[in-house]
Design a protein around this motif. Structure first.
Motif, PDB file in Angstrom:
ATOM      1  N   LYS A  42      72.354 -49.216 -45.400  1.00  0.00           N
ATOM      2  CA  LYS A  42      71.769 -50.342 -44.685  1.00  0.00           C
ATOM      3  C   LYS A  42      71.874 -51.650 -45.481  1.00  0.00           C
ATOM      4  CE  LYS A  42      68.429 -47.497 -42.148  1.00  0.00           C
ATOM      5  NZ  LYS A  42      66.988 -47.292 -41.832  1.00  0.00           N
ATOM      6  N   ALA A  43      72.959 -51.794 -46.228  1.00  0.00           N
ATOM      7  CA  ALA A  43      73.113 -52.976 -47.091  1.00  0.00           C
ATOM      8  C   ALA A  43      73.149 -54.267 -46.293  1.00  0.00           C
ATOM      9  CB  ALA A  43      74.384 -52.845 -47.927  1.00  0.00           C
ATOM     10  N   GLY A  44      73.687 -54.211 -45.073  1.00  0.00           N
ATOM     11  CA  GLY A  44      73.701 -55.407 -44.240  1.00  0.00           C
ATOM     12  C   GLY A  44      75.098 -55.794 -43.792  1.00  0.00           C
ATOM     13  N   LYS A  45      75.139 -56.676 -42.794  1.00  0.00           N
ATOM     14  CA  LYS A  45      76.406 -57.117 -42.243  1.00  0.00           C
ATOM     15  C   LYS A  45      77.157 -57.996 -43.242  1.00  0.00           C
ATOM     16  CE  LYS A  45      78.415 -59.323 -38.164  1.00  0.00           C
ATOM     17  NZ  LYS A  45      78.141 -59.978 -36.864  1.00  0.00           N
ATOM     18  N   GLY A  46      78.451 -57.703 -43.401  1.00  0.00           N
ATOM     19  CA  GLY A  46      79.289 -58.503 -44.279  1.00  0.00           C
ATOM     20  C   GLY A  46      79.104 -58.234 -45.759  1.00  0.00           C
ATOM     21  N   ILE A  47      78.349 -57.185 -46.117  1.00  0.00           N
ATOM     22  CA  ILE A  47      78.048 -56.907 -47.523  1.00  0.00           C
ATOM     23  C   ILE A  47      78.940 -55.775 -48.056  1.00  0.00           C
ATOM     24  CG2 ILE A  47      76.295 -56.174 -49.169  1.00  0.00           C
ATOM     25  CD1 ILE A  47      75.833 -58.934 -48.023  1.00  0.00           C
ATOM     26  N   TRP A  48      79.592 -56.064 -49.192  1.00  0.00           N
ATOM     27  CA  TRP A  48      80.335 -55.037 -49.931  1.00  0.00           C
ATOM     28  C   TRP A  48      79.401 -54.441 -50.979  1.00  0.00           C
ATOM     29  CZ3 TRP A  48      85.275 -53.266 -49.116  1.00  0.00           C
ATOM     30  CH2 TRP A  48      86.087 -54.014 -48.265  1.00  0.00           C
ATOM     31  N   VAL A  90      78.598 -59.795 -54.074  1.00  0.00           N
ATOM     32  CA  VAL A  90      78.861 -58.358 -53.917  1.00  0.00           C
ATOM     33  C   VAL A  90      77.737 -57.585 -54.599  1.00  0.00           C
ATOM     34  CG1 VAL A  90      80.453 -56.464 -54.445  1.00  0.00           C
ATOM     35  CG2 VAL A  90      81.350 -58.724 -53.822  1.00  0.00           C
ATOM     36  N   LYS A  91      77.280 -56.521 -53.955  1.00  0.00           N
ATOM     37  CA  LYS A  91      76.195 -55.705 -54.528  1.00  0.00           C
ATOM     38  C   LYS A  91      76.802 -54.629 -55.427  1.00  0.00           C
ATOM     39  CE  LYS A  91      72.540 -54.362 -52.124  1.00  0.00           C
ATOM     40  NZ  LYS A  91      71.644 -53.581 -51.217  1.00  0.00           N
ATOM     41  N   PHE A  92      76.490 -54.710 -56.712  1.00  0.00           N
ATOM     42  CA  PHE A  92      76.916 -53.705 -57.685  1.00  0.00           C
ATOM     43  C   PHE A  92      75.698 -52.840 -58.030  1.00  0.00           C
ATOM     44  CE2 PHE A  92      80.137 -56.905 -58.122  1.00  0.00           C
ATOM     45  CZ  PHE A  92      81.283 -56.247 -58.535  1.00  0.00           C
ATOM     46  N   ILE A 118      83.518 -44.104 -58.620  1.00  0.00           N
ATOM     47  CA  ILE A 118      83.140 -45.369 -57.979  1.00  0.00           C
ATOM     48  C   ILE A 118      83.423 -45.264 -56.487  1.00  0.00           C
ATOM     49  CG2 ILE A 118      83.713 -47.819 -57.705  1.00  0.00           C
ATOM     50  CD1 ILE A 118      84.097 -48.044 -60.664  1.00  0.00           C
ATOM     51  N   PHE A 119      82.392 -45.499 -55.676  1.00  0.00           N
ATOM     52  CA  PHE A 119      82.538 -45.580 -54.227  1.00  0.00           C
ATOM     53  C   PHE A 119      82.398 -47.044 -53.821  1.00  0.00           C
ATOM     54  CE2 PHE A 119      80.548 -41.142 -54.264  1.00  0.00           C
ATOM     55  CZ  PHE A 119      81.773 -40.506 -54.137  1.00  0.00           C
ATOM     56  N   ILE A 120      83.269 -47.490 -52.924  1.00  0.00           N
ATOM     57  CA  ILE A 120      83.211 -48.863 -52.437  1.00  0.00           C
ATOM     58  C   ILE A 120      82.941 -48.832 -50.936  1.00  0.00           C
ATOM     59  CG2 ILE A 120      84.483 -51.038 -52.151  1.00  0.00           C
ATOM     60  CD1 ILE A 120      86.062 -50.357 -54.638  1.00  0.00           C
ATOM     61  N   TYR A 121      81.857 -49.521 -50.532  1.00  0.00           N
ATOM     62  CA  TYR A 121      81.418 -49.530 -49.137  1.00  0.00           C
ATOM     63  C   TYR A 121      81.487 -50.946 -48.575  1.00  0.00           C
ATOM     64  CZ  TYR A 121      79.129 -45.127 -50.542  1.00  0.00           C
ATOM     65  OH  TYR A 121      78.847 -43.872 -51.029  1.00  0.00           O
ATOM     66  N   PHE A 122      81.710 -51.001 -47.270  1.00  0.00           N
ATOM     67  CA  PHE A 122      81.599 -52.277 -46.557  1.00  0.00           C
ATOM     68  C   PHE A 122      80.778 -52.053 -45.299  1.00  0.00           C
ATOM     69  CE2 PHE A 122      83.214 -55.488 -43.469  1.00  0.00           C
ATOM     70  CZ  PHE A 122      82.746 -56.613 -44.138  1.00  0.00           C
ATOM     71  N   GLU A 123      79.665 -52.775 -45.202  1.00  0.00           N
ATOM     72  CA  GLU A 123      78.733 -52.647 -44.081  1.00  0.00           C
ATOM     73  C   GLU A 123      78.312 -51.195 -43.884  1.00  0.00           C
ATOM     74  OE1 GLU A 123      80.566 -54.537 -40.716  1.00  0.00           O
ATOM     75  OE2 GLU A 123      80.165 -56.557 -41.491  1.00  0.00           O
ATOM     76  N   GLY A 124      78.120 -50.471 -45.003  1.00  0.00           N
ATOM     77  CA  GLY A 124      77.616 -49.104 -44.951  1.00  0.00           C
ATOM     78  C   GLY A 124      78.669 -48.025 -44.829  1.00  0.00           C
ATOM     79  N   ILE A 130      86.313 -57.699 -53.689  1.00  0.00           N
ATOM     80  CA  ILE A 130      86.181 -58.939 -54.454  1.00  0.00           C
ATOM     81  C   ILE A 130      87.496 -59.709 -54.387  1.00  0.00           C
ATOM     82  CG2 ILE A 130      84.438 -58.033 -56.029  1.00  0.00           C
ATOM     83  CD1 ILE A 130      86.593 -57.526 -58.078  1.00  0.00           C
ATOM     84  N   LYS A 131      87.400 -61.009 -54.566  1.00  0.00           N
ATOM     85  CA  LYS A 131      88.584 -61.873 -54.569  1.00  0.00           C
ATOM     86  C   LYS A 131      88.850 -62.295 -56.007  1.00  0.00           C
ATOM     87  CE  LYS A 131      87.696 -63.609 -49.898  1.00  0.00           C
ATOM     88  NZ  LYS A 131      88.657 -62.678 -49.305  1.00  0.00           N
ATOM     89  N   THR A 132      89.741 -61.585 -56.661  1.00  0.00           N
ATOM     90  CA  THR A 132      90.014 -61.832 -58.066  1.00  0.00           C
ATOM     91  C   THR A 132      90.845 -63.096 -58.265  1.00  0.00           C
ATOM     92  OG1 THR A 132      91.000 -60.898 -60.074  1.00  0.00           O
ATOM     93  CG2 THR A 132      92.088 -60.382 -58.000  1.00  0.00           C
TER      94      THR A 132
END
Length: 241
Positions: A110-116, A146-148, A168-174, A206-208
């Motif tokens: 439930k991190a939220g809309k648009g949240i990585w 970005v939420k780490f 490492i797991f990477i999520y977008f909008e859950g 992320i945008k490196t």
């Protein structure tokens, strides 16, 4: 001798032809022009002032603006509010959080809309896990939008095998988008923060600002070093002779 500043038709003709210099302006006229220029600069300064004001300053100085400026003031206030909201969203995180299994749904699903979300599963006593936690803490400060988060593996997934760590797991909008499992994926203890940043950036989280894969640079240097140390065929043939 005729006065060159006299208002005569002949003098006007001579001035147009450049024979006589332009007529000197009376002191009063110069002062009037100076006052007008000063007023113009002051008005221009006022415009710049409210363009650059913060929300608080706009509120404090609202009574000092003319009615003609009301629309502009309203526009700038809306612009400042939008910028303020964007800043809050962009700087929402900025540090790596520690969670337990009971926090997983709230912080990840439930991190939220648009949240990585970047989730690192680790265990104490595993050096590569410690190294990655250090790298991720630095990346959390660099990418505050970005939420780490990190969690001891078995608190999120019971009986999760240590051989799969680090993970490492990477999520977008859950929803999970990418996963990196096990030490071989990370290249061991030689892993640098730039290399980890590049690896995560390939997921889109992320945008490196890195221009190319740092590990590729190391690989190219190693290949170049090996090639330079191996004798050419011509040299080897001459030694055989």
């Amino acid at each position: 001798m005729q006065d060159p500043n006299a208002d005569t038709e002949w003098n006007d003709i001579l001035r147009k032809k450049g024979i006589l210099p332009s007529k000197e302006k009376p002191k009063e006229q110069e002062e009037a022009v100076g006052e007008q220029e000063q007023q113009r600069l002051q008005q221009k300064s006022v415009v710049k002032t409210y363009e650059d004001m913060t929300l608080e300053e706009l509120e404090e100085n609202e009574d000092e603006f003319n009615e003609e400026d009301e629309q502009a003031i309203k526009m700038y206030r809306q612009q400042r509010i939008a910028e303020w909201k964007a800043t809050l969203i962009k700087n929402k995180f900025g540090e790596m959080l520690e969670i337990s299994g009971q926090d997983y749904v709230q912080e990840v699903t439930k991190a939220g809309k648009g949240i990585w979300v970047i989730l690192h599963l680790y265990k104490q006593g595993i050096p590569l896990c410690t190294l990655i936690n250090q790298h991720l803490s630095g990346l959390a400060r660099k990418f505050p939008d970005v939420k780490f988060i990190k969690a001891i593996s078995t608190t999120c997934i019971p009986n999760y095998p240590d051989r799969n760590l680090p993970t490492i797991f990477i999520y977008f909008e859950g929803d999970i988008k990418v996963q990196f499992v096990g030490p071989l994926v990370f290249g061991g203890m030689n892993l640098t923060r730039d290399e980890l940043e590049w690896k995560i950036s390939e997921s889109g989280a992320i945008k490196t600002d890195l221009e190319e894969n740092p590990r590729k640079q190391i690989k190219d240097q190693l290949i170049s070093s090996v090639r330079s140390s191996v004798p050419t065929r011509r040299n080897s043939d001459s030694e055989d002779d």
